[in-house]
Design a protein around this motif. Structure first.
Motif, PDB file in Angstrom:
ATOM      1  N   LYS A   1      16.999  60.427 -29.679  1.00  0.00           N
ATOM      2  CA  LYS A   1      15.536  59.926 -29.512  1.00  0.00           C
ATOM      3  C   LYS A   1      15.766  58.907 -28.342  1.00  0.00           C
ATOM      4  O   LYS A   1      15.270  58.644 -27.139  1.00  0.00           O
ATOM      5  N   LYS A   2      16.858  57.765 -28.634  1.00  0.00           N
ATOM      6  CA  LYS A   2      16.883  56.840 -27.660  1.00  0.00           C
ATOM      7  C   LYS A   2      17.712  57.312 -26.336  1.00  0.00           C
ATOM      8  O   LYS A   2      17.152  57.075 -25.251  1.00  0.00           O
ATOM      9  N   ILE A   3      18.432  58.237 -26.563  1.00  0.00           N
ATOM     10  CA  ILE A   3      19.170  58.649 -25.179  1.00  0.00           C
ATOM     11  C   ILE A   3      18.326  59.601 -24.449  1.00  0.00           C
ATOM     12  O   ILE A   3      18.234  59.523 -23.156  1.00  0.00           O
ATOM     13  N   GLY A   4      17.581  60.336 -25.077  1.00  0.00           N
ATOM     14  CA  GLY A   4      16.547  60.979 -24.305  1.00  0.00           C
ATOM     15  C   GLY A   4      15.407  60.247 -23.664  1.00  0.00           C
ATOM     16  O   GLY A   4      15.152  60.408 -22.616  1.00  0.00           O
ATOM     17  N   PHE A   5      14.962  59.271 -24.289  1.00  0.00           N
ATOM     18  CA  PHE A   5      14.187  58.122 -23.911  1.00  0.00           C
ATOM     19  C   PHE A   5      14.686  57.613 -22.352  1.00  0.00           C
ATOM     20  O   PHE A   5      14.006  57.704 -21.271  1.00  0.00           O
ATOM     21  N   VAL A   6      15.775  57.133 -22.691  1.00  0.00           N
ATOM     22  CA  VAL A   6      16.517  56.392 -21.525  1.00  0.00           C
ATOM     23  C   VAL A   6      16.750  57.468 -20.289  1.00  0.00           C
ATOM     24  O   VAL A   6      16.384  57.256 -19.022  1.00  0.00           O
ATOM     25  N   TYR A   7      17.194  58.795 -20.655  1.00  0.00           N
ATOM     26  CA  TYR A   7      17.737  59.895 -19.522  1.00  0.00           C
ATOM     27  C   TYR A   7      16.608  60.280 -18.852  1.00  0.00           C
ATOM     28  O   TYR A   7      16.523  60.425 -17.644  1.00  0.00           O
ATOM     29  N   VAL A   8      15.549  60.595 -19.673  1.00  0.00           N
ATOM     30  CA  VAL A   8      14.104  60.944 -19.143  1.00  0.00           C
ATOM     31  C   VAL A   8      13.468  59.939 -18.469  1.00  0.00           C
ATOM     32  O   VAL A   8      12.903  60.548 -17.176  1.00  0.00           O
TER      33      VAL A   8
ATOM     34  N   THR B   1      10.258  63.367 -23.140  1.00  0.00           N
ATOM     35  CA  THR B   1      10.742  62.631 -24.116  1.00  0.00           C
ATOM     36  C   THR B   1      10.733  62.904 -25.549  1.00  0.00           C
ATOM     37  O   THR B   1      11.481  62.564 -26.562  1.00  0.00           O
ATOM     38  N   HIS B   2       9.616  63.700 -25.635  1.00  0.00           N
ATOM     39  CA  HIS B   2       9.423  64.508 -26.934  1.00  0.00           C
ATOM     40  C   HIS B   2      10.413  65.681 -27.062  1.00  0.00           C
ATOM     41  O   HIS B   2      11.327  65.730 -28.261  1.00  0.00           O
ATOM     42  N   GLY B   3      10.354  66.291 -25.947  1.00  0.00           N
ATOM     43  CA  GLY B   3      11.081  67.801 -26.294  1.00  0.00           C
ATOM     44  C   GLY B   3      12.595  67.455 -26.197  1.00  0.00           C
ATOM     45  O   GLY B   3      13.409  68.296 -26.534  1.00  0.00           O
ATOM     46  N   PHE B   4      13.085  66.380 -25.572  1.00  0.00           N
ATOM     47  CA  PHE B   4      14.650  66.236 -25.554  1.00  0.00           C
ATOM     48  C   PHE B   4      15.276  66.131 -26.908  1.00  0.00           C
ATOM     49  O   PHE B   4      16.240  67.101 -27.281  1.00  0.00           O
TER      50      PHE B   4
END
Length: 228
Positions: A195-202, A173-176
């Motif tokens: 940040k939002k896309i990464g959070f949801v995807y991960v 979630t941080h690395g994305f």
């Protein structure tokens, strides 16, 4: 070479290898979820990959990506520690905008590495490696379903895998979004979006891995239910 010597270059290498590893995790996740619906289908994929030359080449490439990512993460961590000098021992308040994962990437990295070694022992060692050397473990090397059942029938492994999955979630979630920022894809407008896309995807990605662990731990997988 600037990719090796400069801080920005090392971050670029970290970002590129990190994105590649996320893509692999996506493929691995889709493969694992198939085990929830069809024992035969999952084993067909395992047999398709197995110790075939293309699977071995892909595995070596994946191992190279992982090693490069880990080595450069260590180099950047040591570089940052040297840059801070004695300041790292000073007691300071945690900045409100600094993520917990960002401050604990080294700890998360160690947990992820240990989990990876356990995962390789439970699956790669008993499957692809066993097929390559012609050994005969308790299950056939291509019977991936049986190895999942075997692994997650052990409560200790279930707990360790849950810890591992949570650590990967924090790391990704941080690395994305950090990778997008390093590669110049994240501007002022897209920073919060990534940040939002990464959070949801991960979250979806690691949630699927967690679902597989829990389904086999509590015998919710269809084939297991039918067999009981």
């Amino acid at each position: 070479m600037w990719l090796l010597k400069s801080s920005i270059g090392r971050k670029v290498v970290m970002s590129v290898t990190g994105v590649a590893l996320i893509l692999f995790l996506t493929f691995h996740c889709c493969m694992n979820v198939a085990a929830l619906f069809s024992e035969e289908g999952y084993n067909w994929v395992c047999e398709l990959l197995g110790a075939n030359w293309y699977a071995v080449v892909a595995t070596l490439g994946l191992a190279a990506l992982a090693v490069i990512h880990i080595v450069f993460a260590f180099l950047l961590t040591m570089q940052n520690r040297r840059a801070r000098g004695n300041e790292r021992y000073a007691v300071t308040d945690t900045p409100a905008k600094v993520e917990w994962a960002s401050q604990n990437m080294l700890v998360l990295g160690i947990i992820i590495l240990l989990g990876l070694l356990l995962h390789l022992f439970n699956f790669w060692y008993n499957m692809m490696f066993a097929e390559l050397i012609g050994s005969h473990p308790i299950h056939h090397p291509a019977d991936g379903f049986a190895w999942i059942v075997e692994t997650f029938s052990n409560p200790v492994y279930v707990v360790l895998y849950i810890i591992w999955i949570v650590a990967i979630w924090f790391h990704l979630t941080h690395g994305f979004w950090s990778a997008m920022q390093t590669l110049g894809i994240s501007g002022k407008i897209w920073f919060e979006r990534w940040k939002k896309i990464g959070f949801v995807y991960v979250t979806i990605l690691m949630g699927c891995f967690l679902l597989v662990v829990l389904a086999f731990a509590f015998k919710f997988a269809p084939s297991l239910c039918c067999a009981s």
